[in-house]
Design a protein around this motif. Structure first.
Motif, mmCIF file in Angstrom:
data_model
loop_
_atom_site.group_PDB
_atom_site.id
_atom_site.type_symbol
_atom_site.label_atom_id
_atom_site.label_comp_id
_atom_site.label_asym_id
_atom_site.label_seq_id
_atom_site.Cartn_x
_atom_site.Cartn_y
_atom_site.Cartn_z
ATOM 1 N N SER A 1059 0.838 -1.207 0.000
ATOM 2 C CA SER A 1059 0.000 0.000 0.000
ATOM 3 C C SER A 1059 0.872 1.256 0.000
ATOM 4 O O SER A 1059 2.094 1.180 0.095
ATOM 5 N N ARG A 1060 0.182 2.421 -0.075
ATOM 6 C CA ARG A 1060 0.925 3.691 -0.011
ATOM 7 C C ARG A 1060 1.626 3.822 1.337
ATOM 8 O O ARG A 1060 1.103 3.366 2.355
ATOM 9 N N ALA A 1061 2.763 4.493 1.319
ATOM 10 C CA ALA A 1061 3.557 4.562 2.563
ATOM 11 C C ALA A 1061 2.912 5.481 3.583
ATOM 12 O O ALA A 1061 2.356 6.521 3.246
ATOM 13 N N THR A 1157 13.048 14.735 9.130
ATOM 14 C CA THR A 1157 12.828 13.693 8.120
ATOM 15 C C THR A 1157 11.627 12.861 8.563
ATOM 16 O O THR A 1157 10.963 13.220 9.546
ATOM 17 N N VAL A 1158 11.349 11.789 7.850
ATOM 18 C CA VAL A 1158 10.234 10.915 8.258
ATOM 19 C C VAL A 1158 10.664 9.451 8.178
ATOM 20 O O VAL A 1158 11.459 9.072 7.320
ATOM 21 N N ILE A 1159 10.160 8.615 9.084
ATOM 22 C CA ILE A 1159 10.438 7.170 9.060
ATOM 23 C C ILE A 1159 9.203 6.465 8.505
ATOM 24 O O ILE A 1159 8.097 6.728 8.986
ATOM 25 N N PRO A 1160 9.376 5.584 7.517
ATOM 26 C CA PRO A 1160 8.203 4.844 7.035
ATOM 27 C C PRO A 1160 7.738 3.806 8.057
ATOM 28 O O PRO A 1160 8.556 3.245 8.798
ATOM 29 N N LEU A 1161 6.416 3.586 8.116
ATOM 30 C CA LEU A 1161 5.867 2.521 8.974
ATOM 31 C C LEU A 1161 5.874 1.225 8.164
ATOM 32 O O LEU A 1161 5.409 1.216 7.018
ATOM 33 N N LEU A 1242 11.882 4.745 2.136
ATOM 34 C CA LEU A 1242 13.059 4.063 2.697
ATOM 35 C C LEU A 1242 14.310 4.836 2.281
ATOM 36 O O LEU A 1242 15.213 5.090 3.083
ATOM 37 N N THR A 1243 14.349 5.214 0.997
ATOM 38 C CA THR A 1243 15.510 5.969 0.519
ATOM 39 C C THR A 1243 15.609 7.321 1.218
ATOM 40 O O THR A 1243 16.679 7.749 1.652
ATOM 41 N N THR A 1244 14.433 7.989 1.333
ATOM 42 C CA THR A 1244 14.433 9.335 1.940
ATOM 43 C C THR A 1244 15.036 9.310 3.328
ATOM 44 O O THR A 1244 15.957 10.068 3.651
ATOM 45 N N PHE A 1245 14.534 8.411 4.188
ATOM 46 C CA PHE A 1245 15.018 8.400 5.573
ATOM 47 C C PHE A 1245 16.476 7.957 5.629
ATOM 48 O O PHE A 1245 17.284 8.503 6.380
ATOM 49 N N GLY A 1246 16.820 6.958 4.777
ATOM 50 C CA GLY A 1246 18.210 6.489 4.757
ATOM 51 C C GLY A 1246 19.160 7.614 4.411
ATOM 52 O O GLY A 1246 20.182 7.835 5.065
ATOM 53 N N THR A 1247 18.793 8.393 3.373
ATOM 54 C CA THR A 1247 19.671 9.478 2.943
ATOM 55 C C THR A 1247 19.783 10.555 4.026
ATOM 56 O O THR A 1247 20.856 11.107 4.271
ATOM 57 N N ALA A 1248 18.651 10.829 4.699
ATOM 58 C CA ALA A 1248 18.674 11.862 5.746
ATOM 59 C C ALA A 1248 19.631 11.449 6.864
ATOM 60 O O ALA A 1248 20.444 12.255 7.346
ATOM 61 N N PHE A 1309 12.639 -0.291 9.911
ATOM 62 C CA PHE A 1309 13.188 0.415 8.751
ATOM 63 C C PHE A 1309 14.606 -0.080 8.463
ATOM 64 O O PHE A 1309 14.959 -0.388 7.334
ATOM 65 N N ALA A 1310 15.426 -0.144 9.541
ATOM 66 C CA ALA A 1310 16.822 -0.542 9.337
ATOM 67 C C ALA A 1310 16.890 -1.944 8.754
ATOM 68 O O ALA A 1310 17.776 -2.264 7.955
ATOM 69 N N ALA A 1311 15.917 -2.800 9.151
ATOM 70 C CA ALA A 1311 15.934 -4.177 8.664
ATOM 71 C C ALA A 1311 15.476 -4.245 7.209
ATOM 72 O O ALA A 1311 15.804 -5.189 6.501
ATOM 73 N N ALA A 1312 14.709 -3.251 6.768
ATOM 74 C CA ALA A 1312 14.193 -3.321 5.405
ATOM 75 C C ALA A 1312 15.022 -2.500 4.443
ATOM 76 O O ALA A 1312 14.841 -2.572 3.234
#
Length: 1692
Positions: A1059-1061, A1157-1161, A1242-1248, A1309-1312
């Motif tokens: 689904s949408r993040a 930033t934001v963390i995905p659920l 996932l990319t957004t939070f990782g880059t931040a 998040f870190a695991a994915a």
């Protein structure tokens, strides 16, 4: 050095007649140590004054003397010195008791009377000293006061002169730092840094040469500077001086300092220097060296001034004989010195005039100077000379006040301060000369007041608003400054009867001069009411000129009260001109002033603008009222007590412009029937209210000693009671609302206990005083110091209190103390005919309430007056003696009806009518109280034996009406109750219906509640078996479906893979909170490899979240709009916001929490990747082998790819060589299960995380991105575990949900994250991490086992493992891998702990039998011992080892439990959720470890032994064991903020000894303490700015980057406030952890109460730091208070 050697050295030899190294100590021994301390204060040094014993507030002690004195147990004040004063320890005139500290007491034992200190020196030493001092001192004075720029005095002129000049820049107080720096850069083309250096030196020393060279060269620089700075103000002073003059002057200064140090060796030398300095020269008057220096003071520069002031202090002021002589010289030159000071522009502390505080505050010197030098008159005359602007009547005129005059006026005020010093200690015995000179001074003072009497007169503006606001502040400043002087003058007069009588006569004479013919030009008129008539003049305040300044009248009022207080009025009536007094003249001006106030309140002066409002405000304000408003009331009381009250009331009605209303019958009716202007009616009502209020004050204000029979404490008590009846107050608020005397005391502490209780503060807030309930009866609603607002607040508070206590709400007037005889006739005003007429008229209006314009507050005041009169009569009756008849017959007068023609009802009858009037519900209780008191008084009158006791009809009537009233109230209450019950019944009925109709809805919500609570409480779903968090036997938890709502669009959605993040707002920041080594610094962040975290955790990346959820696209839209708004705002005005959009910051839309930033659920990612596990799971040894083979294969393939030029045949051969492990398919690439939107997030939070953590530009392709994500997850878990351990909270206790959500999302998040990174990169990371534990040929240069943080390693391995495992189809499950990785890392950690464990022997451990754990540990330790080649220390006991292993590994196990709990979603066992024991066994079970951890080694001994051997053979381990390097020990200590001292003054002392590290030993202006590491910094100054990322930043900001990676917690020592900084643009002030005894902080150290550390508040700051909430705290503070945003935080 050279000067010392060539010039000063020989002089020292000459002085001593031998080597100074022996001569000076000899002198010192012969010298008796002084009993004076005389320590000169540095800037910022703490000084202490004792509020109980100091003669005045300028008597201070240095810290050392204070700590050794008796005053440390008294009430003391602590302040920081501005520099320049000296310690008064040992001065008997400065202290009422305890003048010596322990150190100086020893020196007092053998003081004989004034022995000559020269007896200790031999004749020839005296002669030589005299000789050399005379020459040196004269030379220094000559050269310093020399004024030619290019030639020397004749005797010093050199034969040939070189053409070398200095361009010398001098300091002034007009130009700012910026102007000077800018000008210098242009004039002498230097860099900004150099210019800043010049400017700082000029500011510090008063002058600095900015150019050296020939005359032309310097002259050119001079002209540029002058041209550039002369535009707005006078130019900077620049001189081109010949180099020889500069050299001589510098040496002259050196000489003066040298003289200062030499005389320190002996009192004899000091005496000689004093003689030399004060010797008259050949030119007669003012020719001594000291005079010459003083008189050229304003021509010298700052540095020279401070040097010679210091010399004066250490010589003239320390020698008591010469102090007197110096005082006389100072007084003789006083006028010139002050005039110099006024025209000079340097601050007071750099002027010689500032020495007045050292001289005038000594009582004996002050008296001597008054009698011999007529000092009082001199000061006052000098003052008058500087205020030349007068009007036609000779009064001061301040209008059209230019900036220059204002500046001058500010400087002239210091003269008033000098006058205050002279008067501050009152004489105990008077001599005739003192009387004569004091009265001369008093005459001069009256002249000054005469110039103020009636200044700034104002006329009411009618028709249009005033155009220019007139200048009013200067006059009030003058009044405020003089307030204490006026009070002290009265105190002096009061201490001697003769002086008092003379002063009274003089003051009266001056007042007559001011208003002698006060009738001229104003025609007389006659007023008559009720058969009384009086002559007065026609005067309307609203039409003529009126002034608020009447100091002469007010001084007379003060003296009149003193006549009464000291009983002079009754002892010597024949000496006093009381019969000549004309009461109407006395009251005229004060009455006009009070009428003016009333009219302003009535809104008649609106068009006069704010200046008038401000004047009225200050007239009543606590700073001025004592000598303004209060004295006007006293003056009226004086007048009324000497005239017929009826006459007074008529004059008063006439001045209030109300005479018509009360003198013409039915005027009121006509008035309202003509429907006049509504404003006029309103105005008249207010004026009547104000007039009644004034009468209440005249009769009721008898709490000044002398007016009523009270003492000073009663007066203060009454003030406090009335302040506290508004609301409970903190100590500082209460002090502000009480008037201070000249010693800054309010006298509150002595009485506060009697009237109030103290309530201690909690974690925030401050201590409060609450009024004792028994004091409520002394409350007077019409207390004269209440402002309108305070009065209504107090009334409400008191009525509320009475309602709570179930009493009636009347607020009757309190019982008052009796008047002094001089004022006794005042009470008759209450029973005078005119007063009764006024009361009757107003009551009449109230009875016929429709026909008249009247107001309730008017009636309330009349009721209050009637109550006062009844109380008064009651008092008189109670205190009556046999033969006296009570003349106060109010009760009889109010029961008589009016005269025949009108027959108006009596006042009593009207009250009885009003008692039941429905429109006066509020006043019912008061009227009832009046009637009750009336009956009581009547009974008292009749109980005198003459008349029989009879019930009056009034009482009967009252009783019956009271019963009726009660019954009525009861009936109403009953009806209300029934109605309430009926409504409640209806509501519950409706509720039941609704539930019945919507049954299924309610069922659903109940189920939902149950399911969510299950998720939140971590409650075990599978209760009957043990819970295991990882491994093949991991407890399988049924999938929970998770529904969340977006805070932006309120739409609900289920969290799914496709689904949408949905995202959480989060804040990522670098952190050093856990750091054990703050000095590490990454040189080049672009090349830095963060793969292995060192165990000192020198800098981690911490993620926090506020827990609010949004759709990713909603957030994106929101963030874009914030960005757009920011760009629009940039064009308009560059205001800072509390967040920095360019760095991706924003505020959470719901709670305004700072985020970047934001963390995905996500759902638990492991369940998505977990493939079937069908085969036998391998044990650790097999698993390690398999993995090693897979890694080899991968590395071989990598190499192949990188060298494609080999022939294909070669390739196939190699392929055969490389045995691919079974089921391993390196060419397989798994499909990413996530939807596009989730991948993007996932990319957004990782880059931040990568950008913030490494301080680099974002780049999603960088191989370090996944490492930073794993690191942030590990670091955040570690910091949370630390907080929980420090607070002794259970690991899985109830975490706040924002923390819980944050950890869960972060871990998942870190695991994915590997799914969006390049597979080969993540595999490469895994290989490298794995190789650090299982060595492998291709990886060299990996850190040794001591230099790896094992928890970071564990997280990295576990989260990178799926990248390898996804290509493995042999059936080994992820869970098995997790378990083996965890076991492997745990064993490595145990080895780490054993290698670094301390080995102190414990005696008690031999006795207890060894259990299996201990023997196992011992065996393992022996193995280690063997592998390290016996470098390991001798074997301690097993018990000790096992204890240190358990303690050392606990934090790791706790972190791992948290990590696997959030990773795999296995609920925590209930045993770990309770606080208490260490849970070691439960943790081991949950993490599927054996309870005896050493079993891991025994089960896998075949592979472990070789691994341990390889770990131990690393060269770094060897170096550590041989003591060549350090390693971190386990468990790591928790970081705390530094220990602060209990008493704040020791911090101030520490800071005052701190000098700025850059500008050579100069004292720092704003010393600031870093609470994290304890460094002191020189904040907020140009000298310590450094460059950081291309910007100039202050010392604190620079320090945050090195110490707290951008976040800092500081204590500003001089201001006593805590400073939070984050980055360059964010900061806020926070309340300090130091409180005074009243539970208040003192930011800015303004109050000076002793401050002590409050541990709870300090813990709170520490907790903010541990929780990484400092930045968030700053964000909230800046949002709440916009002024914080504008501060230049980076310059602090």
């Amino acid at each position: 050095m050279l000067a010392q050697h060539v010039l000063l050295g020989p002089m020292e030899w000459y002085l001593c007649g031998e080597d100074p190294a022996f001569g000076f100590p000899k002198l010192e021994q012969a010298n008796k140590p002084s009993h004076l301390c005389g320590r000169v204060f540095k800037v910022g040094e703490p000084t202490y004054s004792c509020r109980d014993c100091a003669v005045d507030p300028t008597c201070v002690l240095c810290m050392e003397c204070f700590l050794g004195s008796i005053h440390r147990d008294h009430r003391y004040r602590m302040t920081t010195s501005g520099g320049g004063g000296f310690c008064d320890c040992g001065d008997t005139e400065a202290w009422k008791e305890g003048p010596y500290c322990q150190k100086h007491e020893l020196n007092t034992s053998e003081i004989e009377e004034e022995e000559d200190p020269l007896v200790h020196l031999s004749e020839d030493v005296i002669a030589r000293t005299y000789n050399i001092f005379a020459i040196m001192f004269r030379y220094a004075v000559e050269i310093l006061t020399w004024e030619k720029e290019s030639e020397l005095p004749a005797d010093l002129e050199m034969v040939e002169k070189s053409d070398t000049y200095y361009c010398m820049l001098f300091n002034d107080e007009v130009h700012t730092y910026e102007q000077v720096i800018y000008t210098l850069q242009k004039a002498v083309n230097c860099t900004q840094k150099e210019a800043i250096g010049f400017a700082t030196t000029v500011d510090r020393d008063g002058r600095r040469s900015v150019r050296y060279g020939d005359f032309q060269y310097c002259e050119q620089a001079k002209s540029v500077i002058v041209r550039n700075t002369s535009r707005q103000t006078k130019p900077l002073k620049v001189q081109v001086m010949h180099s020889s003059i500069v050299a001589h002057q510098n040496f002259g200064l050196k000489l003066l300092s040298w003289l200062g140090s030499i005389i320190g060796y002996s009192d004899g030398l000091r005496r000689i220097l004093c003689q030399v300095g004060l010797q008259e020269g050949p030119d007669g008057e003012n020719s001594s060296l000291v005079d010459r220096l003083m008189l050229s003071d304003s021509k010298l520069w700052k540095g020279a001034r401070s040097v010679y002031h210091q010399l004066f202090m250490s010589s003239l002021l320390m020698d008591l004989k010469y102090k007197k002589l110096f005082a006389v010289r100072f007084a003789k030159n006083y006028e010139r010195l002050q005039s110099d000071y006024v025209t000079d522009d340097h601050d007071r502390e750099f002027s010689v005039a500032d020495l007045s505080v050292q001289i005038f505050t000594v009582p004996s010197l002050a008296r001597m100077l008054i009698t011999e030098e007529n000092l009082m008159s001199i000061i006052i005359k000098t003052f008058m000379d500087h205020l030349r602007h007068r009007d036609a009547h000779g009064r001061f005129q301040f209008e059209r006040y230019t900036a220059l005059q204002a500046f001058k006026f500010r400087r002239v005020q210091s003269l008033i301060l000098d006058l205050k010093y002279v008067l501050i200690s009152k004489p105990t015995e008077w001599s005739d000369e003192l009387r004569q000179k004091f009265l001369e001074g008093f005459d001069a003072f009256l002249e000054l007041l005469k110039c103020m009497q009636g200044m700034d007169p104002i006329t009411r503006q009618v028709g249009q608003h005033i155009e220019m606001e007139p200048e009013w502040e200067a006059a009030f400043t003058l009044q405020m400054k003089l307030t204490h002087v006026i009070s002290m003058m009265q105190d002096w007069c009061a201490s001697d009867e003769k002086v008092l009588i003379e002063a009274y006569k003089k003051c009266l004479a001056v007042l007559m001069q001011c208003h002698g013919g006060y009738t001229d030009g104003e025609q007389p008129i006659t007023l008559s009411i009720c058969g009384h008539s009086v002559e007065t003049i026609r005067y309307c305040v609203s039409q003529e000129k009126v002034s608020i300044h009447l100091p002469v009248s007010r001084l007379l009022a003060g003296l009149h009260v003193l006549l009464s207080k000291s009983e002079v009025a009754y002892k010597f009536p024949e000496l006093l001109p009381l019969s000549e007094l004309s009461p109407p003249m006395l009251i005229e001006h004060p009455l006009r002033c009070l009428v003016l106030c009333a009219q302003v309140h009535a809104g008649m002066w609106r068009r006069n603008g704010f200046s008038l409002v401000n004047q009225i405000y200050y007239y009543h304000n606590v700073k001025c009222r004592r000598e303004m408003f209060d004295k006007d009331i006293v003056m009226l009381q004086t007048g009324v007590s000497m005239m017929d009250p009826n006459h007074f009331l008529m004059i008063m009605l006439s001045r209030f412009e109300l005479y018509q209303i009360f003198s013409t019958p039915d005027y009121g009716k006509r008035f309202s029937s003509e429907i006049t202007h509504k404003d006029v009616v309103q105005q008249n009502n207010t004026l009547i209210e104000e007039m009644l209020y004034l009468i209440i004050m005249l009769v009721g204000e008898r709490f000044s000693p002398g007016v009523g029979q009270v003492n000073a404490t009663d007066e203060i008590k009454r003030e406090i009671i009335h302040q506290l009846s508004i609301k409970p107050m903190a100590h500082s608020e209460l002090v502000k609302s009480l008037p201070e005397d000249e010693n800054k005391e309010t006298g509150m502490e002595s009485v506060i206990e009697a009237v109030a209780h103290f309530k201690k503060p909690g974690l925030t807030g401050r201590g409060m005083y609450e009024l004792k309930p028994e004091c409520a009866k002394e409350f007077n609603l019409y207390f004269y110091h209440f402002s309108r607002a305070e009065q209504s607040k107090a009334e409400e508070a008191q009525r509320k209190l009475k309602r709570q206590n179930r009493e009636d709400t009347a607020l009757p007037p309190p019982v008052l103390p009796p008047f002094c005889p001089l004022f006794a006739s005042l009470v008759n005003i209450l029973q005078s005919d005119v007063m009764l007429c006024i009361m009757g008229t107003i009551l009449q209006w109230a009875v016929e309430h429709n026909g008249y314009a009247w107001s309730e507050s008017m009636l309330q005041r009349v009721l209050h007056l009637i109550g006062m009169a009844l109380q008064e009569e009651k008092q008189h009756l109670e205190n009556v003696t046999e033969e006296h008849v009570v003349t106060f017959t109010f009760t009889q007068k109010i029961s008589k009806p009016g005269e025949a023609p009108k027959n108006s009802p009596s006042i009593l009858a009207m009250l009885e009518t009003l008692q039941n009037a429905p429109y006066l519900e509020v006043h019912k209780d008061m009227i009832r109280w009046i009637l009750k008191t009336f009956n009581a008084v009547k009974k008292m009158r009749e109980s005198s034996p003459t008349s029989p006791v009879a019930e009056t009809e009034g009482t009967i009537m009252e009783e019956s009406s009271r019963d009726k009233d009660k019954a009525e109230r009861k009936r109403k209450a009953e009806i209300a109750r029934l109605r309430r019950e009926k409504i409640m019944a209806q509501m519950s009925e409706m509720q039941r219906h609704f539930i019945d109709e919507n049954k299924e809805l309610f069922q659903q919500t109940l189920e939902l509640d149950a399911s969510t609570s299950a998720v939140l409480d971590n409650s075990p779903v599978v209760s009957d078996m043990t819970l295991t968090a990882l491994g093949p036997t991991q407890t399988q938890v049924p999938e929970q479906r998770q529904f969340v709502t977006c805070i932006l669009c309120q739409e609900e959605q289920e969290v799914k893979v496709e689904s949408r993040a949905m995202v959480l707002a989060a804040f990522v920041q670098r952190s050093t909170v856990l750091s054990k080594n703050r000095s590490k610094f990454i040189q080049d962040p672009e090349k830095y490899d963060p793969l292995f975290m060192h165990p000192d955790l020198s800098c981690g990346t911490h993620t926090s979240s506020c827990g609010h959820i949004m759709h990713a696209h909603c957030w994106q839209r929101y963030f874009d709009s914030v960005q757009a708004k920011e760009q629009r705002r940039q064009q308009r005005l560059r205001l800072h916001t509390s967040y920095d959009v360019e760095n991706g910051e924003f505020l959470c839309p719901l709670c305004e929490c700072l985020s970047n930033t934001v963390i995905p659920l996500l759902l638990p990612p492991r369940n998505i990747f977990n493939k079937l596990n069908f085969s036998e799971q391998p044990n650790l040894t097999q698993w390690i082998r398999t993995i090693s083979q897979q890694i080899k294969a991968l590395q071989f393939l990598r190499k192949e790819e990188s060298s494609p030029n080999n022939a294909s045949t070669k390739n196939s051969e190699n392929m055969d060589e490389l045995q691919l492990p079974e089921g391993f398919r390196p060419d397989f690439h798994p499909k990413n299960p996530y939807s596009e939107s989730i991948k993007e997030m996932l990319t957004t939070f990782g880059t931040a995380t990568y950008k913030v953590g490494l301080k680099v530009h974002p780049n999603e392709e960088d191989p370090r991105v996944p490492i930073m994500c794993w690191g942030s997850c590990a670091y955040t878990i570690q910091s949370i575990e630390r907080i929980l351990s420090d607070e002794d909270k259970p690991l899985f206790g109830p975490l706040p949900c924002r923390l819980d959500d944050c950890l869960r999302s972060l871990t998942r998040f870190a695991a994915a994250h590997w799914t969006v990174a390049s597979l080969s990169v993540v595999q490469g990371h895994f290989c490298k991490l794995f190789a650090s534990l299982v060595p492998n040929d291709s990886h060299e240069e990996l850190p040794c086992i001591l230099d790896i943080d094992m928890f970071h390693l564990l997280v990295g391995l576990v989260l990178a493992f799926p990248a390898l495992q996804c290509q493995d189809f042999s059936g080994i499950s992820l869970g098995t891998g997790d378990l083996h990785i965890f076991h492997l890392v745990t064993m490595a950690h145990i080895i780490q702990i054993l290698l670094t464990s301390c080995t102190e022997e414990n005696g008690m451990d031999q006795e207890n039998p060894t259990c299996e754990e201990e023997s196992a540990v011992l065996a393992l330790y022996k193995t280690l011992h063997q592998y390290t080649g016996s470098a390991l220390k001798e074997i301690p006991s097993g018990w000790h080892l096992w204890r240190s292993v358990r303690a050392g590994i606990m934090p790791f196990l706790k972190c791992s439990a948290l990590f696997f709990h959030y990773l795999n979603g296995v609920p925590s066992p209930p045993d770990i959720q309770v606080p208490g024991t260490s849970h070691f066994e439960h943790l081991c079970n949950y993490l599927s470890l054996p309870n005896n951890l050493i079993c891991l080694f025994q089960e896998n001994s075949e592979i472990m032994n070789s691994l341990i051997e390889s770990w131990c053979h690393n060269s770094e381990v060897k170096r550590y064991l041989e003591g060549e390097r350090d390693a971190i020990r386990y468990p790591r200590e928790s970081n705390k903020l530094i220990n602060l001292p209990e008493d704040y003054s020791s911090l101030i002392n520490q800071a005052s000894n701190f000098s700025c590290p850059k500008s050579g030993g100069d004292k720092s202006r704003a010393p600031t303490l870093c609470l994290v590491c304890g460094s002191l910094l020189c904040s907020q100054s140009y000298c310590c700015q450094t460059e950081l990322e291309g910007e100039d930043v202050g010392a604190c900001t620079a320090h945050t980057y090195s110490c707290g990676s951008g976040v800092g917690i500081f204590l500003r020592v001089r201001e006593c406030q805590v400073l939070f900084l984050a980055g360059k643009t964010k900061g806020c002030f926070y309340s300090p952890p130091y409180l005074d005894d009243y539970g208040e902080t003192d930011q800015g150290l303004r109050r000076g109460n002793p401050l002590h550390l409050c541990k709870e508040r300090f813990k709170k700051i520490q907790k903010l730091w541990h929780q990484h909430s400092v930045t968030e705290e700053i964000g909230h503070a800046q949002e709440a208070n916009q002024t914080l945003v504008g501060i230049d935080w980076q310059h602090l």
